[in-house]
Each structure stands twice: as structure tokens, then as C-alpha cells.
Design a protein around this motif. Structure first.
Motif, PDB file in Angstrom:
ATOM      1  N   GLN A   6       0.828  -1.207   0.000  1.00  0.00           N
ATOM      2  CA  GLN A   6       0.000   0.000   0.000  1.00  0.00           C
ATOM      3  C   GLN A   6       0.862   1.257   0.000  1.00  0.00           C
ATOM      4  O   GLN A   6       0.598   2.204  -0.752  1.00  0.00           O
ATOM      5  N   LYS A   7       1.880   1.257   0.844  1.00  0.00           N
ATOM      6  CA  LYS A   7       2.743   2.425   0.957  1.00  0.00           C
ATOM      7  C   LYS A   7       3.675   2.560  -0.242  1.00  0.00           C
ATOM      8  O   LYS A   7       3.858   3.651  -0.784  1.00  0.00           O
ATOM      9  N   ARG A   8       4.241   1.447  -0.679  1.00  0.00           N
ATOM     10  CA  ARG A   8       5.228   1.483  -1.757  1.00  0.00           C
ATOM     11  C   ARG A   8       4.606   1.847  -3.100  1.00  0.00           C
ATOM     12  O   ARG A   8       5.183   2.608  -3.886  1.00  0.00           O
ATOM     13  N   TYR A   9       3.404   1.336  -3.374  1.00  0.00           N
ATOM     14  CA  TYR A   9       2.813   1.502  -4.700  1.00  0.00           C
ATOM     15  C   TYR A   9       1.526   2.332  -4.698  1.00  0.00           C
ATOM     16  O   TYR A   9       0.811   2.348  -5.703  1.00  0.00           O
ATOM     17  N   ALA A  10       1.232   3.020  -3.599  1.00  0.00           N
ATOM     18  CA  ALA A  10       0.037   3.882  -3.500  1.00  0.00           C
ATOM     19  C   ALA A  10      -1.237   3.108  -3.809  1.00  0.00           C
ATOM     20  O   ALA A  10      -2.140   3.605  -4.477  1.00  0.00           O
ATOM     21  N   MET A  11      -1.307   1.861  -3.313  1.00  0.00           N
ATOM     22  CA  MET A  11      -2.446   0.992  -3.604  1.00  0.00           C
ATOM     23  C   MET A  11      -3.497   1.065  -2.498  1.00  0.00           C
ATOM     24  O   MET A  11      -3.210   1.460  -1.366  1.00  0.00           O
ATOM     25  N   SER A  12      -4.697   0.636  -2.848  1.00  0.00           N
ATOM     26  CA  SER A  12      -5.716   0.409  -1.838  1.00  0.00           C
ATOM     27  C   SER A  12      -5.411  -0.918  -1.137  1.00  0.00           C
ATOM     28  O   SER A  12      -4.589  -1.706  -1.614  1.00  0.00           O
ATOM     29  N   ARG A  13      -6.083  -1.171  -0.031  1.00  0.00           N
ATOM     30  CA  ARG A  13      -5.872  -2.431   0.683  1.00  0.00           C
ATOM     31  C   ARG A  13      -6.269  -3.623  -0.191  1.00  0.00           C
ATOM     32  O   ARG A  13      -5.561  -4.625  -0.238  1.00  0.00           O
ATOM     33  N   THR A  14      -7.379  -3.469  -0.907  1.00  0.00           N
ATOM     34  CA  THR A  14      -7.811  -4.548  -1.803  1.00  0.00           C
ATOM     35  C   THR A  14      -6.786  -4.780  -2.899  1.00  0.00           C
ATOM     36  O   THR A  14      -6.469  -5.921  -3.248  1.00  0.00           O
ATOM     37  N   GLY A  15      -6.249  -3.686  -3.455  1.00  0.00           N
ATOM     38  CA  GLY A  15      -5.235  -3.810  -4.503  1.00  0.00           C
ATOM     39  C   GLY A  15      -3.987  -4.509  -4.005  1.00  0.00           C
ATOM     40  O   GLY A  15      -3.396  -5.337  -4.708  1.00  0.00           O
ATOM     41  N   ALA A  16      -3.562  -4.189  -2.767  1.00  0.00           N
ATOM     42  CA  ALA A  16      -2.377  -4.829  -2.189  1.00  0.00           C
ATOM     43  C   ALA A  16      -2.620  -6.317  -1.947  1.00  0.00           C
ATOM     44  O   ALA A  16      -1.733  -7.148  -2.192  1.00  0.00           O
TER      45      ALA A  16
END
Length: 574
Positions: A6-16
Motif C-alpha cells: 500500500q505504501k510502496r505503490y500507492a495501492m488500496s488495501r484490496t489492490g495490495a
């Protein structure tokens, strides 16, 4: 791991979470690529090992091997299909959700943010950057993590069987990674230059298109083309340099990986000659070595794309981490009085509003006048919370508007600004923006009150006529009347009018003034005007100068108190 993604790739929790699943599926896919050489390994030991008196590892018939091969191919197909669906569906779903999230976030950002950012750059982030984000995550990121995992597993397997041949095969992998590590800064510098040059090229093109009228009017076509071609050539050259720098690193890494096969062949031949391994182990390791390098070679071809990732993620993070305007969604004010208390606002170090205090009361018209740049339009936009003030308070019915969600707040406002923006849609749809779900009868009534009938009747399809981008088929006065019709249709308790009749001739201005007199009954009205005769009947006139209130009162009071007001009336013959 989820929080890291989430932090590294600016993702949502679902995306991670989905990225973790994609890495798992691709790891399994990489491991299935070892099936063919392993089956070949068993076959060699059983059927060719007998020729060399080598003990067999299995006792299978040709039919058994045929069944194994069929099962192996089916398994590889199913795993590849599972991986494809999981990888691409998840990536594109995350990209779509991210676009929606960024759009919602942009909607909640104050206008000051857009004043600091180039709109073409924002558009490129929303479209080009997220398209690149899709490509990187569908072709690169899961592959990198899965290759690390699968290569580690395979390395442990071959090291446990024969560590000497395994080292001969594996030494090239850290060396290849070292090449990428050492060339990272060099590649990133060229890529950043290319991204910047590309953005400048797009900006130049958009600026030329937006200002095409001025470009043609002043015979600047050739100069505009030369400027665009110069920036395009610079962008092309930086792209070539970036590709060249990445190509060198990729080629060196790929060549180095191929050396692994050579070292296995040479050192394996030595071990074979001295009798430490047999011919079948030698052949098997040559086959396995080629399979180990396949996923790594795949990553090599994506390293240029990976180099773009940090820049893309940084631009996405910039939007996602910007403080947004928030507040409660329930608004029940005691009245619709708008009170300004010691309000101050500015852009960076430039101050626009300095300690302004007054109250625009419900049922009254408050006029803001003053020279250009005195802060009239800024005050109107602050009242609608387009920007957040830096000091003081703006109260709506006793409630601080900074505590109200902007969307909820604007439900109480009908706004007509001097710069009218229309959509490439019909007249009817442009008016309907004022009230979602308005009936055709309500729209026609608003159009009649705003005196739009005169030009609507001239249109080939009447009120359903498409008016072109930003109403290019209409005159300035006609566009402004549509904007007023929107406000009439909305029928909000607070009305902000910024030069609402500035583009109208005297006859139409009189008609619109009559329409506005019906619109503003029992409402809080703030009107900005340069034509003094349009505001002389206001209940309260605020004379602004350099962001401060110079005088305040009715027309008669200001005539007696303010030389500046008297001079303004005299200049306009009032």
C-alpha cells in the motif's frame, strides 16, 4: 506485506491483497515451467541410464510418460489461465478504482491546488500515468516478486542435488542484478528528463489549441509550430537517450545470464571427466539451467518500464496525500445570513483579502464593488468554500463553513460567474445542470425567466440544439443567459452573481434584471458588478480596495461618506 505494498505503490488495501495473490499465482506458473525438464530428467535416467549402467529413478512405461506429459500440459495450461485472469483482472480493477479514487479526491481538493498545478499535467497523471501503471503492474511488478520466490525455491533444489553445478549456474544472477543496481541512477535520470520533456510537449500543444484564436489573429501559426516541433524534437532525443541507457544495461545483463550456461557446460564437462557426475546429470543440469533463466530474462525486458514506476507512483501519491476539504454532511442553519469575520486570504506570499468583516443578510442584496484586483470575486469564491481562508471565519446561519462538506454547502448556493463554462451538449442539458432530475417544464420556465427564448427559437432544433464546446455556437450574452437559467432552476437560498449581466446589451440587461428580481426574493444575494447603475438599489454596498473594506452602506450613505464611490458614479455618468 499488505501495508508495504500500500505504501510502496500507492495501492488500496484490496489492490495490495490482490497483488499478493497475483504474486502467488505467477510463482506457481514459474514453478510449472520446471515440469518439462524434470520429466525429461526422469526419462533420461530410465531409458538412457541403462546404457551407462546408471540406476533408474523410476520404472515407468512409455504410456505412463505419455499420460504424465498430457497431465503436465493440462496443468500448465490451467495454471497459466488462472494466473492470467487473476493478474490482469486484478490489475485493471485496481487501476479503474484508482482513477475513481483520484477523481473523487480531486473533487474534494480546494481550487488553490488547481491554481498551483498545470491542468494538462493533472490530465496526464489521470490518464497516461495510470495507463502506464496498468502496464507496469500487469507485466512487471508481480513477475519480479514471483521470480525472486520461484528462483529461490529452484536454487535450493538444485543446490541440494549438486552444489557445484548449481553454483556454476547461479553465479550470474547476482552479477546481472548488480548491473541493474549500478545503472539505476543513470537510467532514472534519462527517464525523468524524458517524462518532463513529454509533459512540456503536451502542454505546448494544449496551449496552442486553447489559444488558437489569438494564434490566428496575430499570425503566430508558424511560430507556434516551430515551438511545438522544437519541444517534440527534444522529447524524442531524451527518449532515445533513455532507451539507449536502458538498452545497454539490459543487453549486458542478458549476455551475462547466457554465460551461466557456458560455465555449467565447461565446469560440468570437467566434473564428468573426473568422474564426479555422470552424463545424465550433466545433460539434466544443462536443461535446468536454461529453465532457471527464462523468468529472469523476462524481467530484464521490463526493466525500463520498472524505472518509470517510482515517478508514476510519486505523482499519484502527491494527489492522494493532498489535504482535502471535509466537513459534516448535515446542514441546518438558523438562517441563510453569510457573515465574514476578520477574513484573510492570499496566494503563497501574495495577500488578496485582509481582515474583511461584514454580514450579507437573508432577504437583502449585498453588492461588492471596487477596482479590478480589489478582491470582489475572491470573496464570493471564499463564501462558497472554493478556497479555505487563512484567518478568520465565514459563518452561514451561525455555522462555520469550514466545518461543512463542500458538496453539502454548495447545495445551498446558486452561482453565476463572469466566465461562463458550458458543456458540449444541448441547451436543455446545460440548463438542467442547475437541478438534477428537473422536468422539461421546469427547464423551459427557467429559460423563459432568463430570457433565453429569443435565441432558442432561432436554433435549428430549439432547446435540444447542441451548442458546441463551451457554447461556441452562442454569443457571450446568450451563454450568460443560460448560466442565469441554471441558477433560476436551482432556486437555492444563497445567490452569488459575479458580473452576471456584463455580456448583455442594455435591452437584455433590463430584462435579466427583471428576472433576477424574481429570483432573489427572500434569498441571500451577493452581487459583484462594475456597472454602478446595476447595484445602486442594493440594501448594502461594500466598497473594496486592495483587499480591505474602504466604505460600507447604502447608495445614499456612500454618496455622502466616500469620495471614491462618488468618483465611480461620476465616471459612469450615474
Amino acid at each position: 506485506m499488505t501495508k508495504y505494498f500500500q505504501k510502496r505503490y500507492a495501492m488500496s488495501r484490496t489492490g495490495a491483497e490482490n497483488l499478493k495473490k497475483s504474486i502467488l499465482s505467477h510463482t506457481v506458473l514459474n514453478l510449472t515451467k520446471m515440469f518439462p525438464p524434470m520429466v525429461g530428467f526422469l526419462f533420461l535416467f530410465q531409458y538412457l541410464g541403462a546404457l551407462e549402467d546408471i540406476p533408474s529413478l523410476s520404472e515407468l512405461s512409455l504410456l505412463d510418460y505419455s499420460i504424465i506429459v498430457c497431465v503436465m500440459l493440462l496443468t500448465m495450461y490451467l495454471v497459466a489461465r488462472w494466473d492470467y485472469i487473476r493478474l490482469y483482472d486484478n490489475v485493471y480493477s485496481e487501476s479503474a478504482n484508482m482513477r475513481i479514487d483520484l477523481a473523487n479526491r480531486l473533487k474534494s481538493l480546494p481550487l488553490s491546488y488547481f491554481g498551483k498545478r498545470d491542468l494538462a499535467d493533472l490530465s496526464a497523471t489521470m490518464m497516461s500515468d495510470l495507463t502506464l501503471y496498468e502496464q507496469i503492474f500487469s507485466h512487471s511488478v508481480p513477475h519480479i516478486y514471483s521470480t525472486i520466490i520461484s528462483t529461490t525455491i529452484i536454487s535450493i533444489m538444485i543446490l541440494s542435488y549438486n552444489w557445484q553445478l548449481a553454483l556454476a549456474a547461479l553465479w550470474v544472477i547476482p552479477c546481472s542484478l548488480l548491473i541493474f543496481r549500478l545503472s539505476k541512477h543513470w537510467r532514472k535520470r534519462h527517464i525523468d528528463q524524458f517524462v518532463q520533456a513529454s509533459r512540456e510537449t503536451i502542454d505546448s500543444l494544449q496551449e496552442t489549441i486553447d489559444q488558437i484564436q489569438e494564434v490566428k489573429a496575430y499570425n503566430m501559426e508558424q511560430r507556434a509550430l516551430e515551438t511545438f516541433y522544437t519541444k517534440l524534437e527534444h522529447s524524442t532525443q531524451t527518449k532515445i537517450k533513455g532507451e539507449f541507457s536502458a538498452g545497454i544495461a539490459n543487453s549486458l545483463a542478458a549476455m551475462l545470464l547466457r554465460l551461466g550456461i557456458v560455465t555449467v557446460a565447461v565446469y560440468g564437462a570437467h566434473l564428468l571427466i573426473v568422474g564426479e557426475i555422470n552424463i545424465l546429470v550433466y545433460i539434466a543440469y544443462l536443461m535446468l539451467t536454461s529453465s532457471i533463466y527464462l523468468p529472469i530474462e523476462g524481467i530484464v525486458s521490463f526493466m525500463t518500464m520498472i524505472s518509470l514506476l517510482d515517478g508514476v507512483v510519486a505523482r499519484i501519491k502527491e494527489i492522494k496525500t493532498m489535504p482535502i476539504q471535509t466537513g459534516r454532511r448535515d446542514l441546518r442553519p438558523e438562517s441563510y445570513d453569510l457573515e465574514f469575520r476578520d477574513v484573510a486570504f492570499g496566494y503563497e506570499e501574495y495577500s488578496v483579502i485582509n481582515g474583511v468583516s461584514f454580514t450579507a443578510k437573508q432577504g437583502q442584496v449585498t453588492a461588492l464593488i471596487g477596482p479590478s484586483g480589489s478582491g470582489k470575486t475572491t470573496l464570493a469564491k471564499l463564501a462558497a468554500r472554493f478556497w479555505d481562508i487563512q484567518r478568520g471565519q465565514i459563518l452561514l446561519g451561525g455555522i462555520d463553513i469550514s466545518q461543512i462538506d463542500p458538496e453539502t454547502l454548495l447545495e445551498s448556493y446558486a452561482i453565476v460567474f463572469q466566465d461562463v463554462l458550458l458543456f458540449n451538449a444541448s441547451i436543455k442539458d446545460n440548463i438542467r445542470i442547475g437541478k438534477k432530475g428537473a422536468t422539461d417544464e421546469e427547464i423551459l420556465r427557467a429559460a423563459q425567466i432568463a430570457r433565453c427564448e429569443e435565441f432558442i427559437n432561432r436554433m435549428p432544433e430549439g432547446i435540444d440544439t447542441l451548442i458546441g464546446e463551451n457554447g461556441q455556437r452562442l454569443s457571450g450574452g446568450e451563454r450568460q443567459r443560460i448560466s442565469i437559467a441554471r441558477a433560476i432552476l436551482k432556486d437555492a437560498p444563497i445567490i452569488l452573481l459575479d458580473e452576471a449581466t456584463a455580456s448583455l446589451d442594455v435591452e437584455n440587461e433590463s430584462l435579466i434584471q427583471e428576472a433576477l428580481s424574481e429570483l432573489i426574493k427572500s434569498k441571500t444575494v451577493i452581487i459583484i458588478a462594475h456597472r454602478m447603475r446595476t447595484i445602486r438599489g442594493a440594501d448594502q454596498i461594500i466598497l473594496l480596495n486592495e483587499g480591505q473594506i474602504e466604505a460600507q452602506g447604502t447608495d445614499q450613505e456612500l454618496r455622502a461618506q466616500s469620495p471614491t464611490y462618488a468618483q465611480m458614479l461620476k465616471r459612469q455618468g450615474c
